[in-house]
Design a protein around this motif. Structure first.
Motif, PDB file in Angstrom:
ATOM      1  N   MET A 274      44.818   6.825  74.301  1.00  0.00           N
ATOM      2  CA  MET A 274      46.235   7.116  74.184  1.00  0.00           C
ATOM      3  C   MET A 274      46.743   7.923  75.384  1.00  0.00           C
ATOM      4  N   LYS A 275      45.890   8.797  75.881  1.00  0.00           N
ATOM      5  CA  LYS A 275      46.254   9.567  77.075  1.00  0.00           C
ATOM      6  C   LYS A 275      46.416   8.637  78.271  1.00  0.00           C
ATOM      7  N   ILE A 276      45.513   7.675  78.434  1.00  0.00           N
ATOM      8  CA  ILE A 276      45.599   6.713  79.545  1.00  0.00           C
ATOM      9  C   ILE A 276      46.886   5.900  79.444  1.00  0.00           C
ATOM     10  N   ALA A 277      47.207   5.458  78.230  1.00  0.00           N
ATOM     11  CA  ALA A 277      48.442   4.691  78.041  1.00  0.00           C
ATOM     12  C   ALA A 277      49.671   5.535  78.399  1.00  0.00           C
ATOM     13  N   LEU A 278      49.660   6.793  77.980  1.00  0.00           N
ATOM     14  CA  LEU A 278      50.787   7.685  78.277  1.00  0.00           C
ATOM     15  C   LEU A 278      50.905   7.931  79.778  1.00  0.00           C
ATOM     16  N   ASP A 279      49.788   8.160  80.439  1.00  0.00           N
ATOM     17  CA  ASP A 279      49.808   8.390  81.896  1.00  0.00           C
ATOM     18  C   ASP A 279      50.361   7.176  82.639  1.00  0.00           C
ATOM     19  N   ALA A 280      49.894   5.987  82.252  1.00  0.00           N
ATOM     20  CA  ALA A 280      50.368   4.770  82.915  1.00  0.00           C
ATOM     21  C   ALA A 280      51.864   4.574  82.674  1.00  0.00           C
ATOM     22  N   ALA A 281      52.319   4.872  81.457  1.00  0.00           N
ATOM     23  CA  ALA A 281      53.749   4.754  81.157  1.00  0.00           C
ATOM     24  C   ALA A 281      54.570   5.735  81.994  1.00  0.00           C
ATOM     25  N   ILE A 437      60.759   1.067  79.778  1.00  0.00           N
ATOM     26  CA  ILE A 437      59.519   1.841  79.828  1.00  0.00           C
ATOM     27  C   ILE A 437      59.761   3.278  79.362  1.00  0.00           C
ATOM     28  N   THR A 438      60.991   3.761  79.512  1.00  0.00           N
ATOM     29  CA  THR A 438      61.330   5.111  79.025  1.00  0.00           C
ATOM     30  C   THR A 438      61.210   5.181  77.503  1.00  0.00           C
ATOM     31  N   ASP A 439      61.660   4.128  76.840  1.00  0.00           N
ATOM     32  CA  ASP A 439      61.551   4.088  75.378  1.00  0.00           C
ATOM     33  C   ASP A 439      60.089   4.009  74.943  1.00  0.00           C
ATOM     34  N   VAL A 440      59.305   3.252  75.683  1.00  0.00           N
ATOM     35  CA  VAL A 440      57.866   3.161  75.390  1.00  0.00           C
ATOM     36  C   VAL A 440      57.227   4.539  75.526  1.00  0.00           C
ATOM     37  N   LEU A 441      57.576   5.220  76.581  1.00  0.00           N
ATOM     38  CA  LEU A 441      57.030   6.555  76.823  1.00  0.00           C
ATOM     39  C   LEU A 441      57.353   7.507  75.674  1.00  0.00           C
ATOM     40  N   HIS A 442      58.581   7.499  75.219  1.00  0.00           N
ATOM     41  CA  HIS A 442      58.990   8.379  74.125  1.00  0.00           C
ATOM     42  C   HIS A 442      58.276   8.022  72.815  1.00  0.00           C
ATOM     43  N   SER A 443      57.913   6.763  72.652  1.00  0.00           N
ATOM     44  CA  SER A 443      57.187   6.358  71.441  1.00  0.00           C
ATOM     45  C   SER A 443      55.736   6.798  71.467  1.00  0.00           C
ATOM     46  N   LEU A 444      55.172   6.934  72.672  1.00  0.00           N
ATOM     47  CA  LEU A 444      53.750   7.286  72.797  1.00  0.00           C
ATOM     48  C   LEU A 444      53.508   8.793  72.806  1.00  0.00           C
ATOM     49  N   VAL A 445      54.480   9.558  73.260  1.00  0.00           N
ATOM     50  CA  VAL A 445      54.292  11.012  73.387  1.00  0.00           C
ATOM     51  C   VAL A 445      53.844  11.662  72.073  1.00  0.00           C
ATOM     52  N   PRO A 446      54.423  11.322  70.916  1.00  0.00           N
ATOM     53  CA  PRO A 446      53.992  11.973  69.662  1.00  0.00           C
ATOM     54  C   PRO A 446      52.584  11.565  69.219  1.00  0.00           C
ATOM     55  N   LEU A 447      52.017  10.521  69.838  1.00  0.00           N
ATOM     56  CA  LEU A 447      50.686  10.051  69.438  1.00  0.00           C
ATOM     57  C   LEU A 447      49.569  10.622  70.304  1.00  0.00           C
ATOM     58  N   VAL A 448      49.934  11.424  71.282  1.00  0.00           N
ATOM     59  CA  VAL A 448      48.956  11.974  72.217  1.00  0.00           C
ATOM     60  C   VAL A 448      48.860  13.478  72.004  1.00  0.00           C
ATOM     61  N   ALA A 449      47.634  13.981  71.991  1.00  0.00           N
ATOM     62  CA  ALA A 449      47.402  15.408  71.753  1.00  0.00           C
ATOM     63  C   ALA A 449      48.046  16.260  72.833  1.00  0.00           C
ATOM     64  N   VAL A 450      48.388  17.475  72.470  1.00  0.00           N
ATOM     65  CA  VAL A 450      49.044  18.398  73.396  1.00  0.00           C
ATOM     66  C   VAL A 450      48.195  18.628  74.635  1.00  0.00           C
ATOM     67  N   GLU A 451      46.899  18.779  74.456  1.00  0.00           N
ATOM     68  CA  GLU A 451      46.022  19.032  75.605  1.00  0.00           C
ATOM     69  C   GLU A 451      45.929  17.842  76.548  1.00  0.00           C
ATOM     70  N   HIS A 452      46.369  16.681  76.085  1.00  0.00           N
ATOM     71  CA  HIS A 452      46.357  15.475  76.920  1.00  0.00           C
ATOM     72  C   HIS A 452      47.747  15.100  77.422  1.00  0.00           C
TER      73      HIS A 452
END
Length: 466
Positions: A274-281, A437-452
């Motif tokens: 999930m962190k990798i997906a968030l970084d790429a987004a 891609i901005t909407d995708v990013l906002h959808s993924l942020v709540p699924l990724v841990a704070v430390e990531h």
């Protein structure tokens, strides 16, 4: 301009000196002659004769006697007026000459200091440009201090120009054992430069005009882009027909190698995926929303998402990236990788930022399912991950069974459904149905841990696997 003023200054100096000499030396004699009642004035002073009353020529004409008549009184008055006129003429001419000389001196001084300051400014600008090129050449802190001697200012953007011998030595003469990846135009080598600093060197063998264009494009774009989720270009080199691009080294290689290599994705836990997906987004969002003009990557895929030692993801390979989308309408040569190219681009040659969103959706499916984007079913039969997964992704009862075995049953089902929903939207055949891609990013942020880098708290009960 300065040269012309210099010549004028010299002229005014000589002219002023001549005026002073004439009126200081010769003018005194003129005054004396005008004031002397000598009969028969010479031709030089003939114009002054009407001013003087007729005088009798006597043998003692040279002796001046006291005025005894009104005629003689007029002569004396005329002599006084003439003397006063000559004094005014000498004084006025002297003042004008002095003023002209002072003005020319001031102009000369101004031009001199202007030229001096201009040369100084040019020197400072050249020094600043050289310093700027030497700093911009390397985007990595350690390399900045260690390799100033190995680079030079470059005409290609602001990247460093490496000596070929340094790269040859760092890769052990481009030994095959140092290959860490491969691309369409060559291989990527791990190189150890001086003082133990490691970089990645992409060797672009002579591939014609396409190779040359990608080389130029990579340098032009990456020399301007600075973002934590975009690969850093350290420099480049040219040796004959072979060209080299030098990047920061990403210790964990590409996402493709991690997912489909010998480890089969075992190091990639669900939180890391999930962190990798968030970084790429985030990298894509920077290209689409924060670059001016916006950049369309055009070749996003798992092999172009690189991972450092902490599994931080960075988007790489900008050889096919474009900024002027209007140039890429129907009839243009298609570029990209099978399995990641959006349908409208294949069918109509239509390229938009939604083309990158489609490719991101395919990468998200790879992370979710652990499958390759295109799999071979027979000698001439292939199946894309989108075609295979779409019917099962929309069925919640089937979804947990097709998840990558390496992460199966390690995530909350709510999160799994949400990721699947984002992936489905991204790979919609119709571009207008895909999110930004901005909407995708906002959808993924709540699924990724704070430390990531997300907002998901570790204490959240939803993180407990079912």
């Amino acid at each position: 301009m300065e040269l012309r003023l210099l010549h004028l200054w010299r002229f005014w100096i000589l002219w002023g000196c001549l005026v002073f000499w004439v009126f200081g030396v010769y003018g005194r004699g003129v005054t004396q002659v005008l004031l002397s009642p000598v009969s028969g004035p010479g031709p030089i002073f003939q114009p002054l004769v009407p001013m003087m009353a007729p005088m009798e020529s006597t043998a003692a004409a040279s002796v001046v006697s006291p005025p005894s008549s009104s005629s003689e009184m007029d002569i004396v008055a005329t002599e006084k007026d003439t003397h006063h006129w000559v004094k005014k003429l000498v004084l006025s001419t002297s003042l004008i000459s002095s003023a002209a000389i002072l003005i020319m001196l001031a102009l000369f001084r101004f031009c001199f200091y202007r030229r001096k300051n201009r040369n100084k400014s040019r020197y400072l600008n050249q020094s600043a440009a050289a310093d700027s090129n030497s700093i911009k050449g390397f985007t990595l802190g350690p390399i900045l201090s260690k390799f100033n001697s190995s680079k030079a200012s470059s005409k290609k953007g602001s990247t460093g120009l490496f000596e070929y011998k340094l790269l040859e030595k760092g890769t052990d003469n481009f030994n095959e054992t140092n290959i860490i990846g491969s691309g369409g135009f060559g291989s990527v080598y791990k190189a150890c430069l001086d003082e133990g600093v490691f970089v990645a060197v992409k060797k672009l063998d002579d591939g014609g005009s396409d190779c040359e264009k990608e080389f130029e494009n990579e340098i032009e774009l990456l020399s301007k882009i600075k973002h934590p989720n975009i690969i850093s270009l350290v420099g480049h080199s040219v040796n004959g027909q072979t060209k080299f691009l030098v990047y920061e080294l990403m210790q964990n290689g590409s996402l493709e190698t991690q997912l489909h290599g010998h480890s089969h994705g075992s190091p990639l836990t669900w939180p890391i995926r999930m962190k990798i997906a968030l970084d790429a987004a985030r990298g894509l969002e920077y290209l689409h929303e924060h670059c001016n003009p916006p950049i369309i990557h055009r070749d996003l895929k798992s092999s172009n998402i690189l991972l450092d030692s902490g599994f931080n993801a960075k988007v790489s390979d900008f050889g096919l990236a474009v900024t002027n989308v209007n140039r890429y309408k129907s009839g243009t040569k298609l570029s990209g990788t099978l399995g990641y190219v959006a349908p409208e681009y294949i069918l109509d040659g239509k390229l938009t930022d939604k083309s990158d969103v489609y490719a991101f959706g395919v990468v998200l499916l790879e992370l979710l399912l652990g499958r390759k984007p295109v799999e071979k079913l027979g000698p001439s039969q292939y199946q894309s991950i989108v075609t295979w997964a779409m019917p099962q992704l929309t069925d919640r009862s089937k979804l947990p069974g097709i998840v990558d075995p390496m992460v199966k049953d390690t995530m909350d089902l709510k999160h799994l459904y949400q990721v699947a929903a984002v992936a489905i939207l991204c790979v919609q055949p119709e571009p207008s149905y895909r999110p930004l891609i901005t909407d995708v990013l906002h959808s993924l942020v709540p699924l990724v841990a704070v430390e990531h880098g997300g907002t998901l708290r570790a204490t959240d009960p939803s993180t407990t696997p079912n």
